[in-house]
Motif scaffolding. Structure first.
Motif, short mmCIF file in Angstrom:
data_model
loop_
_atom_site.label_atom_id
_atom_site.label_comp_id
_atom_site.label_asym_id
_atom_site.label_seq_id
_atom_site.Cartn_x
_atom_site.Cartn_y
_atom_site.Cartn_z
N THR A 87 0.82 -1.21 0.00
CA THR A 87 0.00 0.00 0.00
C THR A 87 0.85 1.26 0.00
N VAL A 88 2.08 1.14 0.50
CA VAL A 88 2.97 2.30 0.54
C VAL A 88 3.92 2.31 -0.65
N VAL A 89 4.59 1.17 -0.87
CA VAL A 89 5.64 1.11 -1.88
C VAL A 89 5.09 1.21 -3.30
N GLY A 90 4.00 0.49 -3.60
CA GLY A 90 3.45 0.49 -4.95
C GLY A 90 3.11 1.89 -5.46
N PRO A 91 2.22 2.62 -4.76
CA PRO A 91 1.89 3.98 -5.22
C PRO A 91 3.09 4.92 -5.22
N LEU A 92 3.96 4.81 -4.20
CA LEU A 92 5.10 5.73 -4.12
C LEU A 92 6.05 5.54 -5.29
N VAL A 93 6.36 4.30 -5.62
CA VAL A 93 7.25 4.03 -6.76
C VAL A 93 6.62 4.52 -8.05
N ALA A 94 5.33 4.29 -8.21
CA ALA A 94 4.64 4.72 -9.44
C ALA A 94 4.69 6.23 -9.59
N ILE A 95 4.40 6.96 -8.52
CA ILE A 95 4.36 8.42 -8.58
C ILE A 95 5.75 8.99 -8.87
N LEU A 96 6.76 8.50 -8.17
CA LEU A 96 8.11 9.04 -8.34
C LEU A 96 8.68 8.69 -9.72
N ALA A 97 8.48 7.44 -10.15
CA ALA A 97 9.00 7.04 -11.46
C ALA A 97 8.33 7.82 -12.58
N ASN A 98 7.05 8.08 -12.42
CA ASN A 98 6.34 8.84 -13.44
C ASN A 98 6.86 10.27 -13.53
N ALA A 99 7.01 10.91 -12.38
CA ALA A 99 7.43 12.31 -12.37
C ALA A 99 8.88 12.50 -12.80
N TRP A 100 9.76 11.62 -12.35
CA TRP A 100 11.19 11.81 -12.58
C TRP A 100 11.71 11.14 -13.84
N LEU A 101 11.00 10.10 -14.31
CA LEU A 101 11.52 9.33 -15.45
C LEU A 101 10.63 9.44 -16.68
N LEU A 102 9.37 9.02 -16.54
CA LEU A 102 8.53 8.88 -17.72
C LEU A 102 8.15 10.22 -18.36
N LYS A 103 7.72 11.17 -17.57
CA LYS A 103 7.32 12.45 -18.16
C LYS A 103 8.47 13.11 -18.94
N PRO A 104 9.67 13.20 -18.36
CA PRO A 104 10.78 13.76 -19.16
C PRO A 104 11.14 12.89 -20.36
N LEU A 105 10.99 11.57 -20.22
CA LEU A 105 11.34 10.66 -21.30
C LEU A 105 10.43 10.85 -22.51
N PHE A 106 9.12 10.92 -22.27
CA PHE A 106 8.18 11.05 -23.39
C PHE A 106 8.07 12.50 -23.87
N GLY A 107 8.26 13.45 -22.99
CA GLY A 107 8.31 14.85 -23.39
C GLY A 107 7.06 15.36 -24.06
N ARG A 108 5.90 14.95 -23.57
CA ARG A 108 4.65 15.47 -24.14
C ARG A 108 4.22 16.72 -23.36
#
Length: 202
Positions: A87-108
């Motif tokens: 309940t803690v790790v799943g959402p936290l990893v998803a939120i951080l990975a999205n903000a720091w990795l995926l958004k800059p990677l896709f650059g939309r």
């Protein structure tokens, strides 16, 4: 909650679709589904910012954090430590990975910020996916899934209407959140099985 269900396969499938969609919509501008969704929301809901603001309320941290915290406490009270960690790790990893990795990677870009995958959606769907996985199979799982789907649809309308995100941003965020939570649970389950004592053959 069984660790032997095909969570890894679900995670991999969602991740692949999310990446393909991200490649297709990377950059700036609307895809055809995005444009149709904007037109429909504008026609059906107009510019009622009060209503649209209420629809996106479930994505706010002050709503999601208490829900996740309550789920973790209930899991701990029931001696389900792995589920509590999820309940803690799943959402936290998803939120951080999205903000720091995926958004800059896709650059939309949408206006002045990166939009794909939708961070609002990642946070919401990660918590909803945890709740679905924690629920006992049967009616409880079905009810949470249906309620979660209704909430997600409402949030999608609100974010499109307020101009926060495109439809494809929401789809990408949904896929990534499901992928991350399922992958986290598959990893936790694998690690737990590795720690189990080997039965004696003597």
């Amino acid at each position: 909650m069984s660790g032997r269900a095909p969570y890894g396969l679900v995670a991999a499938t969602c991740a692949v679709i999310m990446v393909v969609l991200g490649v297709l919509v990377s950059g700036e501008g609307l895809s055809t589904p995005d444009e149709l969704a904007v037109k429909w929301v504008d026609h059906a809901f107009g510019r009622d910012t009060g209503l649209l603001g209420l629809l996106v309320l479930p994505t706010e941290a002050y709503v999601l954090i208490p829900v996740a915290a309550l789920a973790a406490v209930l899991c701990l009270a029931g001696g389900r430590r792995l589920e509590a960690a999820l309940t803690v790790v799943g959402p936290l990893v998803a939120i951080l990975a999205n903000a720091w990795l995926l958004k800059p990677l896709f650059g939309r870009w949408k206006n002045t910020y990166l939009a794909y995958p939708s961070g609002h959606t990642v946070a919401l769907v990660a918590v909803l996916t945890v709740l679905v996985l924690l629920a006992r199979p049967g009616i409880a799982t079905a009810v949470i899934s249906i309620v979660g789907a209704v909430v997600l649809c409402s949030v999608t309308i609100g974010m499109i209407g307020l101009g926060y995100h495109y439809l494809t941003d929401v789809v990408g965020g949904t896929l990534f959140a499901i992928a991350t939570v399922c992958a986290t649970w598959a990893l936790f389950s694998w690690a737990a099985r590795r720690r189990e004592p080997v039965p004696s053959t003597g």
